[in-house]
Design a protein around this motif. Structure first.
Motif, mmCIF file in Angstrom:
data_model
loop_
_atom_site.group_PDB
_atom_site.id
_atom_site.type_symbol
_atom_site.label_atom_id
_atom_site.label_comp_id
_atom_site.label_asym_id
_atom_site.label_seq_id
_atom_site.Cartn_x
_atom_site.Cartn_y
_atom_site.Cartn_z
ATOM 1 N N LYS A 1 0.842 -1.211 0.000
ATOM 2 C CA LYS A 1 0.000 0.000 0.000
ATOM 3 C C LYS A 1 0.866 1.246 0.000
ATOM 4 C CE LYS A 1 -4.525 -1.298 1.519
ATOM 5 N NZ LYS A 1 -4.393 -2.775 1.688
ATOM 6 N N GLN A 2 1.937 1.185 0.784
ATOM 7 C CA GLN A 2 2.857 2.323 0.854
ATOM 8 C C GLN A 2 3.553 2.556 -0.493
ATOM 9 O OE1 GLN A 2 6.610 1.923 3.101
ATOM 10 N NE2 GLN A 2 5.841 3.571 4.388
ATOM 11 N N ALA A 3 3.944 1.449 -1.139
ATOM 12 C CA ALA A 3 4.608 1.547 -2.447
ATOM 13 C C ALA A 3 3.649 2.124 -3.478
ATOM 14 C CB ALA A 3 5.101 0.174 -2.893
ATOM 15 N N LYS A 4 2.425 1.681 -3.390
ATOM 16 C CA LYS A 4 1.386 2.176 -4.312
ATOM 17 C C LYS A 4 1.192 3.685 -4.103
ATOM 18 C CE LYS A 4 -2.740 1.648 -6.581
ATOM 19 N NZ LYS A 4 -3.081 0.873 -7.761
ATOM 20 N N ALA A 5 1.121 4.089 -2.847
ATOM 21 C CA ALA A 5 0.929 5.521 -2.548
ATOM 22 C C ALA A 5 2.136 6.342 -2.993
ATOM 23 C CB ALA A 5 0.682 5.707 -1.049
ATOM 24 N N MET A 6 3.311 5.723 -3.024
ATOM 25 C CA MET A 6 4.497 6.435 -3.512
ATOM 26 C C MET A 6 4.452 6.599 -5.024
ATOM 27 S SD MET A 6 8.549 5.601 -2.868
ATOM 28 C CE MET A 6 8.793 4.203 -3.966
ATOM 29 N N GLY A 7 3.670 5.730 -5.678
ATOM 30 C CA GLY A 7 3.576 5.807 -7.132
ATOM 31 C C GLY A 7 4.450 4.800 -7.850
ATOM 32 N N ALA A 8 4.965 3.797 -7.110
ATOM 33 C CA ALA A 8 5.817 2.780 -7.732
ATOM 34 C C ALA A 8 4.974 1.850 -8.598
ATOM 35 C CB ALA A 8 6.549 1.969 -6.669
ATOM 36 N N LYS A 9 5.459 1.577 -9.790
ATOM 37 C CA LYS A 9 4.744 0.669 -10.696
ATOM 38 C C LYS A 9 5.363 -0.721 -10.706
ATOM 39 C CE LYS A 9 1.877 3.780 -12.319
ATOM 40 N NZ LYS A 9 0.467 3.770 -11.932
ATOM 41 N N TYR A 10 6.571 -0.818 -10.150
ATOM 42 C CA TYR A 10 7.177 -2.160 -10.040
ATOM 43 C C TYR A 10 8.067 -2.242 -8.824
ATOM 44 C CZ TYR A 10 11.584 -0.737 -12.582
ATOM 45 O OH TYR A 10 12.751 -0.157 -13.021
ATOM 46 N N LEU A 11 8.275 -3.486 -8.411
ATOM 47 C CA LEU A 11 9.106 -3.775 -7.250
ATOM 48 C C LEU A 11 10.218 -4.725 -7.664
ATOM 49 C CD1 LEU A 11 9.630 -3.990 -4.065
ATOM 50 C CD2 LEU A 11 8.209 -6.047 -4.189
ATOM 51 N N ILE A 12 11.420 -4.455 -7.170
ATOM 52 C CA ILE A 12 12.509 -5.430 -7.285
ATOM 53 C C ILE A 12 12.789 -5.910 -5.867
ATOM 54 C CG2 ILE A 12 14.861 -5.877 -8.075
ATOM 55 C CD1 ILE A 12 14.630 -3.348 -9.856
ATOM 56 N N PHE A 13 12.622 -7.209 -5.634
ATOM 57 C CA PHE A 13 12.703 -7.740 -4.277
ATOM 58 C C PHE A 13 13.829 -8.763 -4.149
ATOM 59 C CE2 PHE A 13 11.168 -10.561 -0.791
ATOM 60 C CZ PHE A 13 11.227 -9.613 0.226
ATOM 61 N N THR A 14 14.655 -8.603 -3.106
ATOM 62 C CA THR A 14 15.773 -9.524 -2.886
ATOM 63 C C THR A 14 15.278 -10.889 -2.423
ATOM 64 O OG1 THR A 14 15.946 -8.644 -0.631
ATOM 65 C CG2 THR A 14 17.501 -7.771 -2.267
ATOM 66 N N THR A 15 15.297 -11.850 -3.331
ATOM 67 C CA THR A 15 14.954 -13.216 -2.930
ATOM 68 C C THR A 15 16.135 -13.841 -2.204
ATOM 69 O OG1 THR A 15 15.718 -14.062 -5.072
ATOM 70 C CG2 THR A 15 13.376 -13.520 -4.864
ATOM 71 N N LYS A 16 17.353 -13.484 -2.669
ATOM 72 C CA LYS A 16 18.592 -14.009 -2.071
ATOM 73 C C LYS A 16 19.715 -13.025 -2.345
ATOM 74 C CE LYS A 16 21.349 -17.314 -4.074
ATOM 75 N NZ LYS A 16 21.827 -18.663 -4.478
ATOM 76 N N HIS A 17 20.350 -12.543 -1.293
ATOM 77 C CA HIS A 17 21.498 -11.639 -1.481
ATOM 78 C C HIS A 17 22.794 -12.439 -1.387
ATOM 79 C CE1 HIS A 17 23.849 -7.852 -1.170
ATOM 80 N NE2 HIS A 17 22.861 -7.396 -1.920
ATOM 81 N N HIS A 18 23.938 -11.753 -1.342
ATOM 82 C CA HIS A 18 25.234 -12.452 -1.415
ATOM 83 C C HIS A 18 25.426 -13.480 -0.297
ATOM 84 C CE1 HIS A 18 25.739 -9.310 -4.227
ATOM 85 N NE2 HIS A 18 26.479 -8.461 -3.530
ATOM 86 N N ASP A 19 24.783 -13.256 0.857
ATOM 87 C CA ASP A 19 24.967 -14.200 1.975
ATOM 88 C C ASP A 19 24.337 -15.568 1.698
ATOM 89 O OD1 ASP A 19 22.259 -13.624 2.222
ATOM 90 O OD2 ASP A 19 22.434 -12.583 4.145
ATOM 91 N N GLY A 20 23.464 -15.645 0.701
ATOM 92 C CA GLY A 20 22.876 -16.931 0.322
ATOM 93 C C GLY A 20 21.562 -17.257 1.016
ATOM 94 N N PHE A 21 21.147 -16.389 1.951
ATOM 95 C CA PHE A 21 19.909 -16.666 2.685
ATOM 96 C C PHE A 21 18.688 -16.438 1.782
ATOM 97 C CE2 PHE A 21 16.367 -15.239 5.419
ATOM 98 C CZ PHE A 21 16.177 -16.417 6.127
ATOM 99 N N CYS A 22 17.823 -17.447 1.717
ATOM 100 C CA CYS A 22 16.678 -17.392 0.809
ATOM 101 C C CYS A 22 15.402 -16.987 1.547
ATOM 102 C CB CYS A 22 16.451 -18.759 0.167
ATOM 103 S SG CYS A 22 17.877 -19.355 -0.748
ATOM 104 N N LEU A 23 14.723 -15.994 1.028
ATOM 105 C CA LEU A 23 13.456 -15.551 1.631
ATOM 106 C C LEU A 23 12.272 -16.403 1.166
ATOM 107 C CD1 LEU A 23 13.858 -11.661 1.690
ATOM 108 C CD2 LEU A 23 13.757 -13.192 3.651
ATOM 109 N N TRP A 24 12.576 -17.411 0.351
ATOM 110 C CA TRP A 24 11.540 -18.389 0.002
ATOM 111 C C TRP A 24 12.048 -19.772 0.438
ATOM 112 C CZ3 TRP A 24 15.550 -17.518 -3.234
ATOM 113 C CH2 TRP A 24 16.029 -18.573 -4.016
#
Ligand code: JFZ
Length: 454
Positions: A94-117
């Motif tokens: 909701k906050q992103a929408k209110a900012m006017g963002a049309k897309y999101l880039i989300f870190t599924t896994k950063h260099h440490d290798g930890f997976c958010l899925w």
């Protein structure tokens, strides 16, 4: 016809830009949100009260000077306390929408290798934290529900996988380990596309290691496979190298990928630098912090006004601006970022016609601000208000269109053709007269309806 091209098996495979609907949709975004989130949000750039002198998401690589004992081991066990009880994907969306963002880039896994899925190819995932639940799914669903497209950030660097190598493997043992890592990487990418079918693209990172650069055949085949199973998939220029180790642009200087993905915390100074290409700019709010850093007091923090100007600078040169957020270890977006989202969103909501779906106008940059265009409409977003209340527009004689009607916030403005004698062979001059009592508190958009010049 150019004949001096170097024959390449793993080069760009395409000259010029993509022209399909998915890519047009990407071009229309204008503004995006980046989110860096992972276990690095727990230390927040600090350990035992000491501040890490780098980006917070890199804290695991802290070496020598002042690093606490066993820091890496401690870091690798942080996931056991990752429990973001305040996390609410719908609130973020909701906050992103209110900012006017049309897309999101989300870190599924950063260099440490930890997976958010909950990847089935490693134990180092969200599944084995006290939180347990799939975070990528919640984010994808919540953002999609707000009409925001989701792109998956994926780091090729993986400090957790035993087969990962930075240097090109030299021994047989290293090579075998790296083959295992390549298969693992491929498995995870296919897994992500299967689990999150609404994914619009990947934003790859950590592809600068010699080990990866040497894999031109493998990465080319993998990119083809990803595109085949997910038609329309958008991948930037930061995924693979050609057989000569050239990245972003191949040995024949052709862009490898759907857009130039090299504008990291910087913007092209002028259009000629990026002319004819698609590109994105990813931008931090502090100078260089992507993951959550609890201390923002020790550095400059960009304002909503800084960011609105960067946004128009990017869009006026055919780029998208992607602003980074780094939620804390509990899942909260910090108040400073919340304020920026709100303030920027307020401005964007009244300036949207100049931002979304617009393109480079093909005109020199005016001192007043930035031009964008959409069809027969030209927009001038004014950041520098002229004290004489006259916006003098110079339109090159070879420009196809000339101004017909000029409005601000729906009100028609007086326009005068002027002829001062100066460079009249090159430009036509138009004075847009602003009402004397027009003293806006914020940058504003002038809409110029153009018609075919005769
Ligand atoms: C990388 C990451 O190391 C960083 O943590 C963050 O995720 C960022 C978005 O990407 O950092 C980069 C990537 C590319 C460049 C510099 C830093 N670059 O192209 O100059």
């Amino acid at each position: 016809v150019k004949t001096d091209t170097i024959p390449l098996k793993y080069g760009a495979h395409r000259t010029g830009n993509r022209n399909d609907a998915e890519m047009e949709r990407w071009r229309d975004y204008g503004l995006g949100q980046f989110i860096h989130w992972g276990v690095y949000a727990i230390p927040g750039g600090h350990w035992e009260g000491k501040s890490y002198n780098g980006a917070a998401e890199w804290i695991r690589s802290w070496g020598g000077n002042g690093a606490p004992a066993n820091w890496k081991e401690t870091y690798d066990n942080l996931y056991k306390q990752f429990n973001p009880t305040d996390f609410d994907a719908k609130k973020w969306a909701k906050q992103a929408k209110a900012m006017g963002a049309k897309y999101l880039i989300f870190t599924t896994k950063h260099h440490d290798g930890f997976c958010l899925w909950p990847s089935k190819y490693t134990e180092y995932t969200i599944k084995n934290t006290p939180y347990k639940k799939d975070i990528v799914k919640q984010v994808v669903d919540a953002y999609n529900a707000e009409g925001i497209d989701v792109y998956l950030y994926f780091s090729i660097i993986d400090w957790n996988h035993p087969g990962y190598r930075s240097a090109a493997p030299k021994t047989e043992k290293d090579s075998l380990a790296y083959e295992d890592f390549k298969q693992f990487t491929k498995n995870q990418l296919l897994e992500l596309l299967e689990r999150y079918p609404t994914t619009k693209g990947f934003w790859f990172d950590g592809t600068w290691d010699q080990a990866w650069i040497k894999q031109a055949g493998f990465t080319d085949a993998l990119e083809k496979e990803l595109r085949k199973i997910h038609p329309g998939l958008i991948i930037g220029s930061r995924f693979r190298a050609d057989e000569n180790g050239k990245r972003h642009f191949d040995s024949n200087n052709k862009l490898m990928g759907d857009y130039e993905q090299g504008w990291e915390r910087k913007l092209p100074a002028s259009y000629d630098v990026v002319a004819g290409r698609d590109w994105d700019c990813v931008m931090t709010i502090p100078p260089n912090q992507w993951g959550y850093n609890s201390d923002w007091k020790s550095s400059y923090v960009k304002t909503a006004s800084d960011l609105s100007q960067m946004l128009m600078q990017a869009v006026s040169m055919n780029g998208n601006l992607v602003i980074n957020f780094g939620p804390d270890g509990k899942g909260n977006i910090r108040p400073e970022e919340g304020n920026i989202a709100q303030q920027l969103g307020q401005w964007v909501s009244q300036s949207g016609e100049a931002i979304y779906g617009t393109r480079y106008a093909g005109l020199p940059k005016p001192d007043y601000g930035y031009y964008t265009k959409k069809g027969q409409q030209l927009f001038l977003t004014v950041f520098n208000q002229p004290v004489n209340k006259v916006l003098r527009l110079a339109i090159p004689r070879d420009y196809a269109d000339e101004p017909k009607q000029v409005t601000v916030a729906g009100k028609k403005l007086e326009v005068k053709r002027i002829d001062m004698g100066m460079d009249r062979d090159k430009n036509l001059y138009y004075d847009v007269i602003l009402p004397n009592d027009f003293n806006p508190k914020q940058p504003y958009v002038i809409t110029i309806d153009m018609e075919k010049a005769n």
